[in-house]
Design an enzyme around this catalytic site. Sequence first.
Site, PDB file in Angstrom:
ATOM      1  N   GLU A   1    -105.364 -48.289 -33.056  1.00 44.72           N
ATOM      2  CA  GLU A   1    -104.885 -46.936 -33.325  1.00 44.72           C
ATOM      3  C   GLU A   1    -103.483 -46.920 -33.916  1.00 44.72           C
ATOM      4  OE1 GLU A   1    -105.343 -45.651 -29.221  1.00 44.72           O
ATOM      5  OE2 GLU A   1    -103.260 -44.991 -29.242  1.00 44.72           O
TER       6      GLU A   1
ATOM      7  N   GLY B   1    -109.999 -55.961 -15.223  1.00 46.76           N
ATOM      8  CA  GLY B   1    -108.717 -55.950 -14.521  1.00 46.76           C
ATOM      9  C   GLY B   1    -108.670 -55.002 -13.353  1.00 46.76           C
ATOM     10  N   SER B   2    -108.869 -53.716 -13.610  1.00 47.09           N
ATOM     11  CA  SER B   2    -108.704 -52.778 -12.505  1.00 47.09           C
ATOM     12  C   SER B   2    -110.006 -52.609 -11.730  1.00 47.09           C
ATOM     13  CB  SER B   2    -108.234 -51.418 -13.023  1.00 47.09           C
ATOM     14  OG  SER B   2    -109.125 -50.913 -13.973  1.00 47.09           O
TER      15      SER B   2
ATOM     16  N   CYS C   1    -114.754 -52.091 -19.909  1.00 40.56           N
ATOM     17  CA  CYS C   1    -113.336 -51.781 -19.696  1.00 40.56           C
ATOM     18  C   CYS C   1    -113.049 -51.855 -18.206  1.00 40.56           C
ATOM     19  CB  CYS C   1    -113.036 -50.382 -20.264  1.00 40.56           C
ATOM     20  SG  CYS C   1    -111.274 -49.965 -20.339  1.00 40.56           S
TER      21      CYS C   1
ATOM     22  N   CYS D   1    -110.638 -51.813 -26.520  1.00 44.64           N
ATOM     23  CA  CYS D   1    -111.728 -50.881 -26.268  1.00 44.64           C
ATOM     24  C   CYS D   1    -111.591 -49.596 -27.057  1.00 44.64           C
ATOM     25  CB  CYS D   1    -111.792 -50.562 -24.779  1.00 44.64           C
ATOM     26  SG  CYS D   1    -110.211 -50.100 -24.061  1.00 44.64           S
TER      27      CYS D   1
ATOM     28  N   GLU E   1    -115.026 -53.726 -25.747  1.00 46.44           N
ATOM     29  CA  GLU E   1    -115.991 -52.670 -25.444  1.00 46.44           C
ATOM     30  C   GLU E   1    -117.055 -52.617 -26.533  1.00 46.44           C
ATOM     31  OE1 GLU E   1    -117.111 -48.572 -26.701  1.00 46.44           O
ATOM     32  OE2 GLU E   1    -115.352 -49.605 -27.447  1.00 46.44           O
TER      33      GLU E   1
ATOM     34  N   HIS F   1    -117.806 -45.661 -18.306  1.00 49.08           N
ATOM     35  CA  HIS F   1    -117.487 -44.235 -18.230  1.00 49.08           C
ATOM     36  C   HIS F   1    -118.494 -43.425 -17.449  1.00 49.08           C
ATOM     37  CE1 HIS F   1    -114.466 -44.795 -21.449  1.00 49.08           C
ATOM     38  NE2 HIS F   1    -113.861 -43.965 -20.652  1.00 49.08           N
TER      39      HIS F   1
END
Length: 764
Positions: free
Chosen positions: A615, A442-443, A736, A653, A675, A704
């Site tokens: 989470e 997406g980004s 991601c 992710c 991810e 990352h």
Amino acid sequence: MKTNILGYPRIGSKRELKKACESFWAGKTTAPELEQVAAGLRLENWKLQKEAGIDLIPSNDFSYYDQVLDLSLSLGVIPARYKSLQSDRLSLYFAMARGFQQDGHDVIAMEMTKWFDTNYHYIVPEFIKGQQFSLFYNKALAEYKEAKHAGIETKPVILGPVSFLLLGKEKEDGFNRLDLIESLLPVYIQYLKELEQEGVTWIQIDEPFLALDIDERTKELYKLAFDLISSSCPQLKIILTTYFEGLKENTHLAVNLPVEALHIDLVRCPEQLDDVLEQLPLDKGLSLGVVDGRNIWCSDLEGAANIVKKAVESIGKERIFIAGSSSFLHVPYDLDLETKTEVLSPEIKQWMAFAKQKVQELTVLKELTNETIPERAKQALFINKQANYNKQNSSLIHNNEVKERVSAIRPEDARRGKPFSERKGLQQAQLGLPLYPTTTIGSFPQTTEVRSWRARNKKQELSDAEYDRLLKEETKKAIKWQEEAGLDVLVHGEFERNDMVEYFGEQLSGFTFSQNGWVQSYGSRCVKPPIIYGDVSRPTPMTVYWSTYAQSLTTKPVKGMLTGPVTILQWSFVRNDQPRSVTCQQIALAIRDEVCDLEKADIKVIQIDEPAIREGLPLKKADWKSYLDWAVSSFCISSAGVKNATQIHTHMCYSEFNDIIEHIGLMDADVITIECSRSQMELLDAFVKYKYPNEIGPGVYDIHSPRVPSVDEMVFLLEKAKKVIPAEQLWVNPDCGLKTRGWTETKDSLIRMVEAARVMRKKA
Ligand code: GLN
Ligand code: ZN
């Protein structure tokens, strides 16, 4: 009766600690300068609580980075790779937290993970076989003395030995970390002993695992540990502290451990009070966690006072403490700093309480139990009642249309028209994708430039028209580049977004924001969660403008890009006047409207991100099913309003997905990008047993790191995936979104990723 605070925020009301740490890390300031800022923040907290008349003021709740890391360092649990850094305590500490690449050193950081069900992250203790412990530094003692020196008697706060072991990880095979209890305890007791010798009276030992699912062996360890602690330190008055859940089946164990008092979280689990009161031995105190440490709403003071009264009637005033439910670490500092009425309306503000206001609530609650109630407390109670009455009845909160829509949800609203097996062909007919289709999450890079446009536009230094023009330019460049690179399903790049939840919160009704409502997420990273105060609805389309603009530039499909209801819920402060599940359904309907509008605007692929679904899982396994049911169904409500030919993607992710994989299947997204690469596709283990029915893009490279992966590496991972997932179901994508990366490495990596897909197609 005493008031008891479990812990106070420590980043500073204006994020002073963040700034001081970052400037120290950048080498711009010295260690003494950093220490001075820290000491100032501690003193300010202590003074505030003392002036408010709090009886048990915490110390050692401060941390430069994390309280679990503090204890690891204190007890000498220092992994071997940091040995050469031991001469300087602060550098060693930050190296453990963040890694260290300098002066010939190159050591990676320790692992970080979420603190129970909060958005705070702790540093995971690393244990090895035959782990040695030694008292490296008595931080609690130093801070106790520091407060004492300033004339303030405090209650040191320390993580308990059993929870400390449970929070850690074995870094080699062949042992169980719980076996370490016997070598840990002597050093842990030495730590406490030094406090005792210094004259400490009250001490708080946190054992949150007592309120979770624990096995028989762990229960035995609790007895062993606390028997030894209490017999070794007879002068210390220990408040054994639990939070985030109820003691339930561990009540008998917890009330009988040899300590002075027990703390329970009555916000999260009010039902536990009766059992605890009934079973509590006569010589033991009880700390009632009645002021919410996890949320930003005012207490219902009358309700809380009734709980206190009930406990007093049952066990007597002398044995009672009135407390925050957990540490106030998870709420912002001070509501008084919210001065801009255009950001936070006065009506909503009166319903709220940050840490400083919660301190006041505790003192009022204590005064309300006096024989003659002081005028001040009467007044506070009156204001509180009014605020809560106003909140319950406010037209800002209640939107009947939304409530009716939620109650009218039918099971078929959460189901696509046809099963995936039939949707697949319809989607393929309109998308015409190759085998191993490529896409991104997406980004695209949020460069300093892009961020500066947003900042300047906010201050109106850049006009809306100019901001819009610049973003369009950026989007156009991104689309053109993706076409050239040969990606199959494009994205618009998300340049217009600050944050994936905030962006939507700002456009939905029922959300508000704060100017200074910062809470620590990890280390110096702070977040300002949106605040959901009322029924949620979507007044106007939120993303159609940017998605249709991007789609107009290309004949390839451009994905519409949304954040899912569970993630929006999870990363906000939520209402406490209705179940989370209901709020989630409201958000789901708002997202559903957006999804349908995107489809109407001819967007053929729509992604609904749910990185936070895992989470949100409750701390106790018995509660998992009901959570997963409503979380999955909320996702389905948000996504199922479209035609069968419209392709729904989701993305997840940085969580452990293996144990919820079947529920991920039930979300029935046509495609999930997930991810995977950091763990070298460990996730795939789950697919050996469970045949994932729809399409899946296991991330082939870690976003990352600026490192550019090779084509071979990615081919290798895809081959690995192909062994458990048929090629017809596989997508090729990064782990991601790419917003934190630079353009150079982004382009190089994606070109190679497209090449890896081509290699795979040739082999097919
Ligand atoms: N679509 C978001 C992005 O690409 C997803 C971010 C996330 O998963 N946290 O940035
Ligand atoms: Zn992600």
